[in-house]
Design a protein around this motif. Structure first.
Motif, PDB file in Angstrom:
ATOM      1  N   VAL A 123      -6.377  11.358   8.907  1.00 20.14           N
ATOM      2  CA  VAL A 123      -7.939  12.594   8.473  1.00 20.14           C
ATOM      3  C   VAL A 123      -7.094  14.433   8.773  1.00 20.14           C
ATOM      4  O   VAL A 123      -6.353  14.300   9.769  1.00 20.14           O
ATOM      5  N   THR A 124      -7.552  15.025   8.384  1.00 21.47           N
ATOM      6  CA  THR A 124      -7.157  16.529   8.042  1.00 21.47           C
ATOM      7  C   THR A 124      -8.565  17.357   7.977  1.00 21.47           C
ATOM      8  O   THR A 124      -9.858  17.215   6.847  1.00 21.47           O
ATOM      9  N   ILE A 125      -8.593  18.169   9.025  1.00 17.16           N
ATOM     10  CA  ILE A 125      -9.480  19.299   9.005  1.00 17.16           C
ATOM     11  C   ILE A 125      -9.157  20.469   8.885  1.00 17.16           C
ATOM     12  O   ILE A 125      -7.941  20.910   8.939  1.00 17.16           O
ATOM     13  N   THR A 126      -9.806  21.703   7.868  1.00 13.39           N
ATOM     14  CA  THR A 126      -9.562  22.708   7.661  1.00 13.39           C
ATOM     15  C   THR A 126     -10.455  23.137   7.637  1.00 13.39           C
ATOM     16  O   THR A 126     -11.731  23.108   7.184  1.00 13.39           O
ATOM     17  N   ASP A 127     -10.663  24.988   7.381  1.00 15.67           N
ATOM     18  CA  ASP A 127     -11.819  25.688   8.064  1.00 15.67           C
ATOM     19  C   ASP A 127     -12.200  26.228   6.334  1.00 15.67           C
ATOM     20  O   ASP A 127     -11.332  25.655   4.991  1.00 15.67           O
ATOM     21  N   SER A 128     -13.016  26.864   5.909  1.00  8.34           N
ATOM     22  CA  SER A 128     -13.670  27.619   4.810  1.00  8.34           C
ATOM     23  C   SER A 128     -13.158  29.193   5.228  1.00  8.34           C
ATOM     24  O   SER A 128     -13.600  30.120   3.806  1.00  8.34           O
ATOM     25  N   SER A 129     -11.647  30.012   4.959  1.00  6.67           N
ATOM     26  CA  SER A 129     -11.359  30.874   4.339  1.00  6.67           C
ATOM     27  C   SER A 129     -11.207  30.940   3.403  1.00  6.67           C
ATOM     28  O   SER A 129     -10.633  29.372   2.667  1.00  6.67           O
ATOM     29  N   ALA A 130     -10.625  31.626   2.963  1.00  7.91           N
ATOM     30  CA  ALA A 130      -9.615  32.192   1.062  1.00  7.91           C
ATOM     31  C   ALA A 130      -8.854  31.345   1.254  1.00  7.91           C
ATOM     32  O   ALA A 130      -8.962  30.611   0.265  1.00  7.91           O
ATOM     33  N   THR A 131      -7.640  31.376   2.301  1.00  6.94           N
ATOM     34  CA  THR A 131      -6.774  30.210   2.301  1.00  6.94           C
ATOM     35  C   THR A 131      -7.171  29.305   3.402  1.00  6.94           C
ATOM     36  O   THR A 131      -6.745  29.953   4.342  1.00  6.94           O
ATOM     37  N   PRO A 132      -7.549  28.161   3.497  1.00 10.12           N
ATOM     38  CA  PRO A 132      -8.294  26.964   4.096  1.00 10.12           C
ATOM     39  C   PRO A 132      -7.103  27.319   4.843  1.00 10.12           C
ATOM     40  O   PRO A 132      -5.496  26.969   4.897  1.00 10.12           O
ATOM     41  N   VAL A 133      -7.427  27.419   6.319  1.00 10.40           N
ATOM     42  CA  VAL A 133      -6.273  26.984   7.546  1.00 10.40           C
ATOM     43  C   VAL A 133      -6.033  25.645   8.043  1.00 10.40           C
ATOM     44  O   VAL A 133      -7.566  25.273   7.799  1.00 10.40           O
ATOM     45  N   THR A 134      -5.237  24.851   7.947  1.00  7.60           N
ATOM     46  CA  THR A 134      -5.607  23.224   8.470  1.00  7.60           C
ATOM     47  C   THR A 134      -5.518  22.999   9.875  1.00  7.60           C
ATOM     48  O   THR A 134      -4.694  23.635  10.533  1.00  7.60           O
ATOM     49  N   LEU A 135      -6.610  22.810  10.985  1.00  7.46           N
ATOM     50  CA  LEU A 135      -6.827  22.600  12.262  1.00  7.46           C
ATOM     51  C   LEU A 135      -5.093  21.817  12.964  1.00  7.46           C
ATOM     52  O   LEU A 135      -5.842  21.134  12.089  1.00  7.46           O
ATOM     53  N   ASN A 136      -4.878  22.436  13.778  1.00  6.75           N
ATOM     54  CA  ASN A 136      -3.933  21.417  14.913  1.00  6.75           C
ATOM     55  C   ASN A 136      -4.712  19.783  15.462  1.00  6.75           C
ATOM     56  O   ASN A 136      -5.317  20.217  15.907  1.00  6.75           O
ATOM     57  N   PRO A 137      -3.942  18.566  14.336  1.00  3.09           N
ATOM     58  CA  PRO A 137      -4.341  17.511  15.244  1.00  3.09           C
ATOM     59  C   PRO A 137      -4.575  17.558  16.736  1.00  3.09           C
ATOM     60  O   PRO A 137      -5.179  16.799  17.729  1.00  3.09           O
ATOM     61  N   SER A 138      -4.041  18.686  17.622  1.00  4.63           N
ATOM     62  CA  SER A 138      -3.702  17.864  18.689  1.00  4.63           C
ATOM     63  C   SER A 138      -5.311  19.254  18.962  1.00  4.63           C
ATOM     64  O   SER A 138      -5.615  18.761  20.587  1.00  4.63           O
ATOM     65  N   LYS A 139      -6.065  19.363  18.183  1.00  5.30           N
ATOM     66  CA  LYS A 139      -7.510  20.231  18.562  1.00  5.30           C
ATOM     67  C   LYS A 139      -8.146  19.493  18.090  1.00  5.30           C
ATOM     68  O   LYS A 139      -9.477  20.343  18.545  1.00  5.30           O
ATOM     69  N   TYR A 140      -8.557  18.650  18.237  1.00  6.73           N
ATOM     70  CA  TYR A 140      -9.015  17.446  17.849  1.00  6.73           C
ATOM     71  C   TYR A 140      -8.894  15.882  17.901  1.00  6.73           C
ATOM     72  O   TYR A 140      -7.350  15.161  17.974  1.00  6.73           O
ATOM     73  N   ASP A 141     -10.142  14.551  18.155  1.00  5.60           N
ATOM     74  CA  ASP A 141      -9.754  13.444  18.523  1.00  5.60           C
ATOM     75  C   ASP A 141     -10.380  12.763  18.064  1.00  5.60           C
ATOM     76  O   ASP A 141     -11.445  13.370  17.449  1.00  5.60           O
ATOM     77  N   VAL A 142      -9.902  11.660  17.101  1.00  7.09           N
ATOM     78  CA  VAL A 142     -10.300  10.904  16.559  1.00  7.09           C
ATOM     79  C   VAL A 142     -10.790   9.646  16.694  1.00  7.09           C
ATOM     80  O   VAL A 142      -9.742   8.576  17.276  1.00  7.09           O
ATOM     81  N   GLU A 143     -11.762   9.122  16.378  1.00  8.83           N
ATOM     82  CA  GLU A 143     -12.327   7.633  17.748  1.00  8.83           C
ATOM     83  C   GLU A 143     -12.435   6.697  15.762  1.00  8.83           C
ATOM     84  O   GLU A 143     -13.646   6.877  15.332  1.00  8.83           O
ATOM     85  N   ALA A 144     -11.076   6.414  15.146  1.00  8.52           N
ATOM     86  CA  ALA A 144     -11.210   5.609  13.985  1.00  8.52           C
ATOM     87  C   ALA A 144     -12.130   4.567  14.005  1.00  8.52           C
ATOM     88  O   ALA A 144     -12.788   4.482  12.509  1.00  8.52           O
ATOM     89  N   VAL A 145     -12.371   3.733  14.532  1.00  9.13           N
ATOM     90  CA  VAL A 145     -12.969   2.344  14.112  1.00  9.13           C
ATOM     91  C   VAL A 145     -14.512   3.339  13.640  1.00  9.13           C
ATOM     92  O   VAL A 145     -15.407   2.570  13.124  1.00  9.13           O
ATOM     93  N   TYR A 146     -14.997   3.642  14.529  1.00  6.24           N
ATOM     94  CA  TYR A 146     -16.267   4.567  14.772  1.00  6.24           C
ATOM     95  C   TYR A 146     -16.223   5.302  13.460  1.00  6.24           C
ATOM     96  O   TYR A 146     -17.493   5.632  13.160  1.00  6.24           O
ATOM     97  N   GLY A 147     -15.675   5.893  13.500  1.00  8.56           N
ATOM     98  CA  GLY A 147     -15.482   7.390  11.776  1.00  8.56           C
ATOM     99  C   GLY A 147     -16.201   8.670  12.640  1.00  8.56           C
ATOM    100  O   GLY A 147     -17.538   8.827  12.474  1.00  8.56           O
TER     101      GLY A 147
END
Length: 254
Positions: A123-147
Motif C-alpha cells: 500500500v502506497t498513499i500519495t497526495d494530489s500536489s503537482a509533484t505528488p508527495v508520498t505519505l510516510n507509512p508511519s502516518k497510516y495503519d493498514v488492515e491488510a485482510v479487510y482492506g
C-alpha cells in the motif's frame, strides 16, 4: 398376516438443479450439510353445513386447490448457497493491482477508510500536489485482510489522497441482482429406523423465497433458513405415475 410397522428417521443429501426446456433436471448441486429439510402440505376447501336437520352438520367438503412448501436449514455457507438464498450472483474477483484510488476529502487523524478490495499489500498513499508527495507509512495503519486504512496524520498534504496497492482474489456475492430460476429438488436419503433403507424425494419445480434473516453476530452456529413454494409442473402428464408436483420413492434393497 403379521403387522410390520415402518418407522422413519431420516438423514441424507439434498440437491438443487436447474431445469431444461422439458422440465428435466440438469446437473445437480449438493447443498452440503443441511440441518433440517421438511415439506408442508395444505389444501384450501369450500365447505357447506346443511340447514335442515337442526344439527348444522357438514354436508359437503370440496378441495379447491393444493399447496406444498419446502423448508430447508442450510449450514453450508458456500458462495453457491449464499447466492441462491439472496438472489445474487457469485463471481471470483482475481488478484490485481490498483493505482490512483481516490480517498475521501477532509481526512483527519483517526479516520478509517475502506478500500475497494480486501486482502491488500504494497500500500502506497500519495497526495494530489503537482509533484505528488508520498505519505510516510508511519502516518497510516493498514488492515491488510479487510482492506482498510486508518489515517494517523495527513497535515500538510494536498487532498484528495490517492492510494495504490495490490490485492488478492476474493469471492464476491451481489445481493438481489438476479431473478431466481425455477429449480428442481432431489433428496437422496436413508431411513435409519428401517436399517438404512434408501428413500428418494423429488420436487419438480420450486420457486425459492429470499433468505429472511442472515445473522452476522450470534452466539450459536449460523444457519440459513429458506423456503420454497412447490409449483405445478406442466411438462408432466396429469395421469402419469410421477404426478405433477413430485414423488416419493421407497427403494427396495432386496
Amino acid at each position: 398376516m403379521t403387522y410390520q410397522p415402518q418407522y422413519y428417521l431420516g438423514q441424507g443429501k439434498t440437491f438443487f438443479g436447474l431445469r431444461d426446456a422439458n422440465g428435466n433436471p440438469k446437473s445437480l448441486r449438493w447443498l452440503g450439510d443441511v440441518d433440517e429439510a421438511k415439506i408442508t402440505f395444505k389444501t384450501n376447501k369450500v365447505e357447506r353445513k346443511e340447514s335442515w336437520s337442526g344439527e348444522r352438520g357438514k354436508s359437503m367438503s370440496l378441495v379447491l386447490d393444493k399447496e406444498a412448501n419446502l423448508d430447508l436449514t442450510l449450514m453450508d455457507f458456500s458462495p453457491e448457497n449464499v447466492s441462491q438464498v439472496i438472489f445474487g450472483k457469485s463471481s471470483l474477483i482475481a488478484n490485481g493491482t490498483v493505482t490512483g484510488e481516490v480517498l475521501p476529502s477532509g481526512l483527519v487523524s483517526g479516520d478509517r477508510i475502506a478500500l475497494k478490495y480486501p486482502q491488500v499489500s504494497a500500500v502506497t498513499i500519495t497526495d494530489s500536489s503537482a509533484t505528488p508527495v508520498t505519505l510516510n507509512p508511519s502516518k497510516y495503519d493498514v488492515e491488510a485482510v479487510y482492506g482498510a486504512v486508518t489515517i494517523k496524520d495527513a497535515t500538510g498534504l494536498t487532498e484528495p489522497l490517492k492510494v495504490a496497492y495490490t490485492h488478492g482474489g476474493v469471492n464476491s456475492i451481489s445481493i438481489f441482482s438476479k431473478i431466481p430460476d425455477d429449480v428442481y429438488f432431489r433428496y437422496e436419503g436413508i431411513n435409519l429406523a428401517q436399517g438404512g433403507a434408501p428413500i428418494i424425494v423429488e420436487l419438480y419445480r420450486l420457486k425459492t423465497e429470499p433468505l429472511k434473516e442472515l445473522a452476522l453476530i450470534t452466539e450459536k452456529q449460523g444457519d440459513m433458513k429458506i423456503s420454497a413454494e412447490v409449483l405445478i409442473d406442466s411438462t408432466k402428464p396429469a395421469d402419469g405415475e410421477m404426478g405433477r408436483f413430485g414423488r416419493i420413492l421407497q427403494v427396495s434393497t432386496a
